[in-house]
Enzyme design. Sequence first.
Site, PDB file in Angstrom:
ATOM      1  N   ASP A   9       0.824  -1.144  -0.002  1.00 28.67           N
ATOM      2  CA  ASP A   9       0.088  -0.062  -0.015  1.00 28.67           C
ATOM      3  C   ASP A   9       1.063   1.255  -0.170  1.00 28.67           C
ATOM      4  O   ASP A   9       1.964   1.028   0.393  1.00 28.67           O
ATOM      5  CB  ASP A   9      -0.797   0.032   1.419  1.00 28.67           C
ATOM      6  CG  ASP A   9      -1.767   1.011   1.471  1.00 28.67           C
ATOM      7  OD1 ASP A   9      -2.339   1.753   0.492  1.00 28.67           O
ATOM      8  OD2 ASP A   9      -1.682   1.560   2.649  1.00 28.67           O
ATOM      9  N   LEU A  10       0.190   2.458  -0.384  1.00 27.14           N
ATOM     10  CA  LEU A  10       1.235   3.621  -0.363  1.00 27.14           C
ATOM     11  C   LEU A  10       1.227   4.396   0.837  1.00 27.14           C
ATOM     12  O   LEU A  10       2.007   4.453   1.731  1.00 27.14           O
ATOM     13  CB  LEU A  10       0.897   4.203  -1.493  1.00 27.14           C
ATOM     14  CG  LEU A  10       1.634   5.619  -1.920  1.00 27.14           C
ATOM     15  CD1 LEU A  10       3.331   5.339  -2.227  1.00 27.14           C
ATOM     16  CD2 LEU A  10       0.871   6.411  -2.764  1.00 27.14           C
ATOM     17  N   ASP A  11      -0.202   5.217   0.932  1.00 30.80           N
ATOM     18  CA  ASP A  11      -0.171   6.043   2.260  1.00 30.80           C
ATOM     19  C   ASP A  11      -0.179   5.563   3.297  1.00 30.80           C
ATOM     20  O   ASP A  11      -1.053   4.518   3.614  1.00 30.80           O
ATOM     21  CB  ASP A  11      -1.743   6.778   2.046  1.00 30.80           C
ATOM     22  CG  ASP A  11      -1.866   7.528   0.675  1.00 30.80           C
ATOM     23  OD1 ASP A  11      -0.928   8.168   0.339  1.00 30.80           O
ATOM     24  OD2 ASP A  11      -2.749   7.353  -0.257  1.00 30.80           O
ATOM     25  N   THR A  17       1.946   9.952   4.157  1.00 32.37           N
ATOM     26  CA  THR A  17       0.858  10.923   3.665  1.00 32.37           C
ATOM     27  C   THR A  17      -0.380  10.764   4.300  1.00 32.37           C
ATOM     28  O   THR A  17      -1.210  11.515   4.116  1.00 32.37           O
ATOM     29  CB  THR A  17       0.708  10.668   2.236  1.00 32.37           C
ATOM     30  OG1 THR A  17       0.866   9.136   1.946  1.00 32.37           O
ATOM     31  CG2 THR A  17       1.995  11.165   1.375  1.00 32.37           C
ATOM     32  N   LYS A  45      -9.003   5.003   6.319  1.00 33.67           N
ATOM     33  CA  LYS A  45      -7.629   4.596   5.917  1.00 33.67           C
ATOM     34  C   LYS A  45      -8.171   3.747   4.752  1.00 33.67           C
ATOM     35  O   LYS A  45      -8.717   2.422   4.960  1.00 33.67           O
ATOM     36  CB  LYS A  45      -7.034   4.239   6.951  1.00 33.67           C
ATOM     37  CG  LYS A  45      -6.157   5.508   7.577  1.00 33.67           C
ATOM     38  CD  LYS A  45      -5.430   4.722   8.814  1.00 33.67           C
ATOM     39  CE  LYS A  45      -4.674   5.790   9.634  1.00 33.67           C
ATOM     40  NZ  LYS A  45      -3.692   5.509  10.588  1.00 33.67           N
ATOM     41  N   SER A 114      -2.565   0.561  -4.242  1.00 34.59           N
ATOM     42  CA  SER A 114      -3.156   1.697  -3.515  1.00 34.59           C
ATOM     43  C   SER A 114      -4.358   2.439  -3.978  1.00 34.59           C
ATOM     44  O   SER A 114      -4.699   2.082  -5.304  1.00 34.59           O
ATOM     45  CB  SER A 114      -2.032   2.761  -3.704  1.00 34.59           C
ATOM     46  OG  SER A 114      -2.744   4.151  -3.339  1.00 34.59           O
ATOM     47  N   ALA A 115      -5.343   2.788  -3.050  1.00 35.94           N
ATOM     48  CA  ALA A 115      -6.594   3.378  -3.432  1.00 35.94           C
ATOM     49  C   ALA A 115      -6.441   4.748  -4.035  1.00 35.94           C
ATOM     50  O   ALA A 115      -7.328   5.324  -4.784  1.00 35.94           O
ATOM     51  CB  ALA A 115      -7.429   3.309  -2.309  1.00 35.94           C
ATOM     52  N   LYS A 145     -11.106  -0.803  -1.531  1.00 36.00           N
ATOM     53  CA  LYS A 145     -10.725  -1.912  -0.224  1.00 36.00           C
ATOM     54  C   LYS A 145     -11.895  -1.491   0.529  1.00 36.00           C
ATOM     55  O   LYS A 145     -12.400  -0.369   0.817  1.00 36.00           O
ATOM     56  CB  LYS A 145      -9.405  -1.493   0.269  1.00 36.00           C
ATOM     57  CG  LYS A 145      -8.226  -2.007  -0.696  1.00 36.00           C
ATOM     58  CD  LYS A 145      -6.922  -0.932  -0.021  1.00 36.00           C
ATOM     59  CE  LYS A 145      -5.734  -0.842  -1.061  1.00 36.00           C
ATOM     60  NZ  LYS A 145      -4.642  -0.247  -0.594  1.00 36.00           N
ATOM     61  N   GLU A 169       0.086  -3.545   4.529  1.00 34.34           N
ATOM     62  CA  GLU A 169      -1.049  -2.442   4.771  1.00 34.34           C
ATOM     63  C   GLU A 169      -1.359  -1.864   6.201  1.00 34.34           C
ATOM     64  O   GLU A 169      -0.870  -2.207   7.047  1.00 34.34           O
ATOM     65  CB  GLU A 169      -2.546  -3.267   4.683  1.00 34.34           C
ATOM     66  CG  GLU A 169      -3.107  -3.146   3.279  1.00 34.34           C
ATOM     67  CD  GLU A 169      -3.563  -1.804   3.070  1.00 34.34           C
ATOM     68  OE1 GLU A 169      -3.570  -0.896   3.734  1.00 34.34           O
ATOM     69  OE2 GLU A 169      -3.871  -1.574   1.713  1.00 34.34           O
ATOM     70  N   ASP A 170      -1.403  -0.563   6.200  1.00 38.35           N
ATOM     71  CA  ASP A 170      -1.742  -0.024   7.427  1.00 38.35           C
ATOM     72  C   ASP A 170      -3.353   0.518   7.608  1.00 38.35           C
ATOM     73  O   ASP A 170      -3.623   0.831   8.796  1.00 38.35           O
ATOM     74  CB  ASP A 170      -1.016   1.555   7.472  1.00 38.35           C
ATOM     75  CG  ASP A 170      -1.944   2.553   6.441  1.00 38.35           C
ATOM     76  OD1 ASP A 170      -2.235   2.012   5.522  1.00 38.35           O
ATOM     77  OD2 ASP A 170      -2.022   3.694   7.082  1.00 38.35           O
TER      78      ASP A 170
HETATM   79  C1  BG6 Z   1      -5.947   5.691   0.157  1.00 37.89           C
HETATM   80  C2  BG6 Z   1      -5.752   6.475   1.714  1.00 37.89           C
HETATM   81  O1  BG6 Z   1      -4.247   5.132   0.128  1.00 37.89           O
HETATM   82  O2  BG6 Z   1      -6.088   6.544  -0.750  1.00 37.89           O
HETATM   83  C3  BG6 Z   1      -6.892   7.143   1.884  1.00 37.89           C
HETATM   84  O3  BG6 Z   1      -5.439   5.541   2.652  1.00 37.89           O
HETATM   85  C4  BG6 Z   1      -7.459   7.858   0.503  1.00 37.89           C
HETATM   86  O4  BG6 Z   1      -6.981   7.868   3.015  1.00 37.89           O
HETATM   87  C5  BG6 Z   1      -7.177   7.009  -0.764  1.00 37.89           C
HETATM   88  O5  BG6 Z   1      -8.694   8.310   0.751  1.00 37.89           O
HETATM   89  C6  BG6 Z   1      -7.684   7.699  -2.067  1.00 37.89           C
HETATM   90  O6  BG6 Z   1      -6.859   8.852  -2.341  1.00 37.89           O
HETATM   91  P1  BG6 Z   1      -6.777  10.035  -3.320  1.00 37.89           P
HETATM   92  O7  BG6 Z   1      -5.407  10.283  -3.298  1.00 37.89           O
HETATM   93  O8  BG6 Z   1      -7.122   9.350  -4.393  1.00 37.89           O
HETATM   94  O9  BG6 Z   1      -7.554  10.936  -2.618  1.00 37.89           O
HETATM   95 MG    MG Z   2      -2.733   3.116   3.617  1.00 42.16          MG
END
Ligand code: BG6
Ligand code: MG
Length: 221
Positions: A9-11, A17, A45, A114-115, A145, A169-170
């Site tokens: 996962d990224l964030d 972030t 998240k 990542s989402a 997710k 994943e967090d």
């Molecule tokens: C996920 C984050 O990685 O991405 C969420 O954990 C976030 O908090 C989601 O809403 C969507 O991200 P973005 O950058 O497309 O708004």
């Molecule tokens: Mg995350």
Amino acid sequence: MSKKGFIFDLDGVIVDTAKYHYLAWQKIAEKLGIEFTPHHNEKLKGVSRVRSLEIILELGKISATDQEKQLWLTQKNDDYLSYLTDIDSSEILPGVMPILSHLETLKQPIALGSASKNARPILEKTGIIELFDAIVDGNDVSQAKPDPEVFLVAARKLNLAPEDCIVFEDSEAGIQAANVAGMISVGIGDAKVLHEAAFNFPDFTHMDTAFIDGLLKKVKA
Ligand code: BG6
Ligand code: MG
């Protein structure tokens, strides 16, 4: 050595972030008169931007028109992006680089799952995009997710079976997605929140390369 797919996962996993997403959502919630705490934020998240807004509106029992929703989504993203203007490799969370480097040395496939629709520019700005053999982000999938779509697409791109993939994943939603996908889930963060994960680490500084080597030795059940 067998090949496994290591899906990150990224964030909140690779980069720090998650705090910026929280700050940006907090501003929207405040504007709408909704109390929004770090505890509430756990539910956001890992989930998509649209779903995150729905969760906040449900929290405040607020109904809104599509036009209003669109406005708040744009405001949230503009605010979020303002935090990212000057980011660089210092945003990479401690302990992440040694693990990525170890995987690279072992020639193990690495993917992003990542989402976020902002994932690619973040990977570029932090200078690590080249490390990924596959990138799947919020622009590539239609299901948020805890739906496993993002991880299943990543496995497919790596040409690996889901049971040969490991997900870092967090978020609660992300751990659930990895488990539904039939992958090994590794929680990065609070073990109480991420109790459904197969393994837990408070952060990557607590994970050593022997853990990775152990995963590679695991035979299929
Ligand atoms: C996920 C984050 O990685 O991405 C969420 O954990 C976030 O908090 C989601 O809403 C969507 O991200 P973005 O950058 O497309 O708004
Ligand atoms: Mg995350």
